[in-house]
Design a protein around this motif. Structure first.
Motif, short mmCIF file in Angstrom:
data_model
loop_
_atom_site.label_atom_id
_atom_site.label_comp_id
_atom_site.label_asym_id
_atom_site.label_seq_id
_atom_site.Cartn_x
_atom_site.Cartn_y
_atom_site.Cartn_z
N ILE A 50 0.85 -1.20 0.00
CA ILE A 50 0.00 0.00 0.00
C ILE A 50 0.87 1.24 0.00
O ILE A 50 0.51 2.27 -0.56
CB ILE A 50 -0.91 0.01 1.25
CG1 ILE A 50 -2.10 -0.91 1.04
CG2 ILE A 50 -1.43 1.41 1.56
CD1 ILE A 50 -3.09 -0.84 2.17
N GLU B 26 -8.99 -3.93 8.62
CA GLU B 26 -10.03 -3.48 7.70
C GLU B 26 -9.56 -2.28 6.89
O GLU B 26 -9.92 -2.12 5.72
CB GLU B 26 -11.30 -3.12 8.47
CG GLU B 26 -12.05 -4.32 9.02
CD GLU B 26 -13.24 -3.95 9.87
OE1 GLU B 26 -13.11 -2.98 10.67
OE2 GLU B 26 -14.28 -4.60 9.76
N GLU B 27 -8.74 -1.46 7.51
CA GLU B 27 -8.26 -0.28 6.81
C GLU B 27 -7.25 -0.62 5.72
O GLU B 27 -6.95 0.22 4.87
CB GLU B 27 -7.69 0.72 7.81
CG GLU B 27 -8.81 1.35 8.61
CD GLU B 27 -8.38 2.36 9.64
OE1 GLU B 27 -7.16 2.49 9.88
OE2 GLU B 27 -9.27 3.01 10.20
N GLN B 29 -7.90 -2.98 3.66
CA GLN B 29 -8.72 -3.59 2.62
C GLN B 29 -9.18 -2.48 1.68
O GLN B 29 -9.41 -1.36 2.13
CB GLN B 29 -9.91 -4.26 3.30
CG GLN B 29 -10.70 -5.18 2.42
CD GLN B 29 -11.53 -6.14 3.25
OE1 GLN B 29 -11.03 -7.15 3.74
NE2 GLN B 29 -12.80 -5.82 3.41
N ASP B 30 -9.30 -2.77 0.42
CA ASP B 30 -9.85 -1.78 -0.51
C ASP B 30 -10.52 -2.52 -1.67
O ASP B 30 -10.60 -3.75 -1.66
CB ASP B 30 -8.76 -0.82 -0.99
CG ASP B 30 -7.63 -1.53 -1.73
OD1 ASP B 30 -6.54 -0.93 -1.83
OD2 ASP B 30 -7.82 -2.67 -2.21
N ASP B 31 -10.96 -1.77 -2.66
CA ASP B 31 -11.68 -2.39 -3.77
C ASP B 31 -10.82 -3.38 -4.52
O ASP B 31 -11.31 -4.38 -5.03
CB ASP B 31 -12.19 -1.32 -4.74
CG ASP B 31 -13.30 -0.50 -4.11
OD1 ASP B 31 -13.53 0.64 -4.57
OD2 ASP B 31 -13.93 -0.99 -3.15
N ASN B 33 -8.49 -5.15 -3.17
CA ASN B 33 -8.24 -6.28 -2.26
C ASN B 33 -9.41 -6.40 -1.30
O ASN B 33 -9.26 -6.17 -0.10
CB ASN B 33 -6.96 -6.05 -1.45
CG ASN B 33 -5.73 -6.01 -2.33
OD1 ASN B 33 -5.07 -7.01 -2.54
ND2 ASN B 33 -5.43 -4.83 -2.86
N PRO B 34 -10.58 -6.73 -1.82
CA PRO B 34 -11.80 -6.65 -1.00
C PRO B 34 -11.93 -7.75 0.04
O PRO B 34 -12.77 -7.66 0.92
CB PRO B 34 -12.92 -6.79 -2.06
CG PRO B 34 -12.30 -7.55 -3.17
CD PRO B 34 -10.85 -7.18 -3.19
N GLU B 139 -18.53 0.12 1.95
CA GLU B 139 -17.65 1.29 2.05
C GLU B 139 -16.85 1.17 3.34
O GLU B 139 -17.08 0.29 4.13
CB GLU B 139 -18.44 2.60 2.10
CG GLU B 139 -19.58 2.69 1.09
CD GLU B 139 -20.85 2.07 1.64
OE1 GLU B 139 -21.46 1.24 0.95
OE2 GLU B 139 -21.22 2.37 2.79
N THR B 140 -15.98 2.09 3.55
CA THR B 140 -15.11 2.02 4.72
C THR B 140 -15.92 1.77 5.98
O THR B 140 -16.87 2.46 6.27
CB THR B 140 -14.36 3.36 4.91
OG1 THR B 140 -13.89 3.79 3.66
CG2 THR B 140 -13.20 3.18 5.87
#
Lengths: 164, 145
Positions: A50, B26-27, B29-31, B33-34, B139-140
């Motif tokens: 990241i 959780e932070e 994680q993103d689209d 890497n869902p 979403e977040t």
């Protein structure tokens, strides 16, 4: 603060900021992450990616030395296309500890300039001192890899983030 | 369904199963890497399952090798801590104290409790992730409290 050819490692006061930035901003920072824990390796790998770093994650000190070309089996003879800018290692590992890895790196004329950061789940002052004395760049208390306040109010440690 | 998911998530924190470290995951994680959190937790099951087995075997050998038991639990505590498994981590700490004071009874008792907490957490997280997958990308996540 320390500087090697590729990376400056700098502790910031903000909760989200150790910043380390390549001095040559066209290149990605390449981090060698060493941890025997599967879970922690996955997390730190994600964190570093990241932060736009290239990551090589290995599960032991021995493998780290092999990767660097520092192990006793083969002689390191400029094994250096895979230039490592920073080493982040767990302290408690079976076989070779992070401290022992640190010593080996600092003893090497080729690799001693690479900053080495030690992580540990145990906040033992004597351990921290010993690592810093041996040349560790910093000492991070897990799992606060993400930036977390100690009871004392100080920030335990933070996310490494690369700035372009 | 989204609301159900939020309620489930909140109760995991309110009831002390999870701590802040889970939020930190959780932070990450993103689209792109869902499923990151679920992947980490799955690795945790694999890793911790193995260690639990090792401890079980070690507890069958008398006299107890407290150093070995402590070393195993150190590993187990580490990964539990990394995913924010609060209750499980607390039992690990207790177990290690019993190791250090060479209290075999305490170790065995705590280990039973730890396995219970671990099983409960696992069940709850599996339900949570299953619901999360059904609900679709979120979403977040909001911080608990």
């Amino acid at each position: 603060m320390a500087r090697n050819g590729g990376v400056t490692w700098r502790r910031t006061e903000k909760i989200d900021g150790f910043n380390f930035s390549p001095t040559d901003s066209t290149e990605e920072v390449h981090v060698l992450a060493v941890d025997d824990s599967l879970v922690d390796r996955k997390v730190i790998e994600r964190l570093l990616r990241i932060s736009s770093c290239k990551v090589t994650a290995v599960d032991s000190g021995i493998r780290a030395l092999q990767f660097l070309g520092l192990d006793e089996e083969k002689n390191s003879d400029g094994f250096n296309d895979l230039k490592v800018d920073l080493i982040i290692t767990d302290y408690c590992m079976p076989g070779m500890t992070g401290y022992e890895l640190l010593k080996k790196v600092k003893e090497s004329s080729v690799f001693r300039e690479i900053p080495v950061v030690i992580m540990s789940s145990e906040n033992v002052l004597a351990r921290i001192d010993r690592c810093l004395e041996e040349g560790a760049e910093d000492f991070i208390v897990k799992p606060g890899i993400f930036g977390r306040r100690l009871d004392s109010g100080a920030v335990a440690m933070s996310v490494p983030c690369a700035r372009g | 369904m989204r609301r159900q998911l939020q309620t489930m998530r909140k109760s995991l924190f309110d009831q002390g199963y999870l701590d802040e470290q889970f939020v930190q995951l959780e932070e990450l994680q993103d689209d792109a890497n869902p499923n990151f959190v679920e992947e980490v937790v799955t690795l945790y099951y694999r890793d911790s399952g193995r260690i639990i087995l090792n401890i079980e075997q070690a507890l069958e050998r008398k006299p107890f090798d407290f150093n070995k038991l402590d070393a195993y639990m150190h590993q187990f505590k580490g990964s539990s801590s990394s995913i924010g498994a609060k209750k499980v981590k607390a039992e690990s700490t207790l177990f290690r104290e019993y190791c250090r004071s060479r209290n075999g009874e305490g170790c065995m008792r705590t280990f039973q409790q730890l396995k219970k907490e671990y099983a409960t957490l696992r069940r709850k997280l599996e339900a949570y992730f299953q619901l999360a997958r059904q609900a679709g990308p979120v979403e977040t996540a909001c911080r608990p409290k």
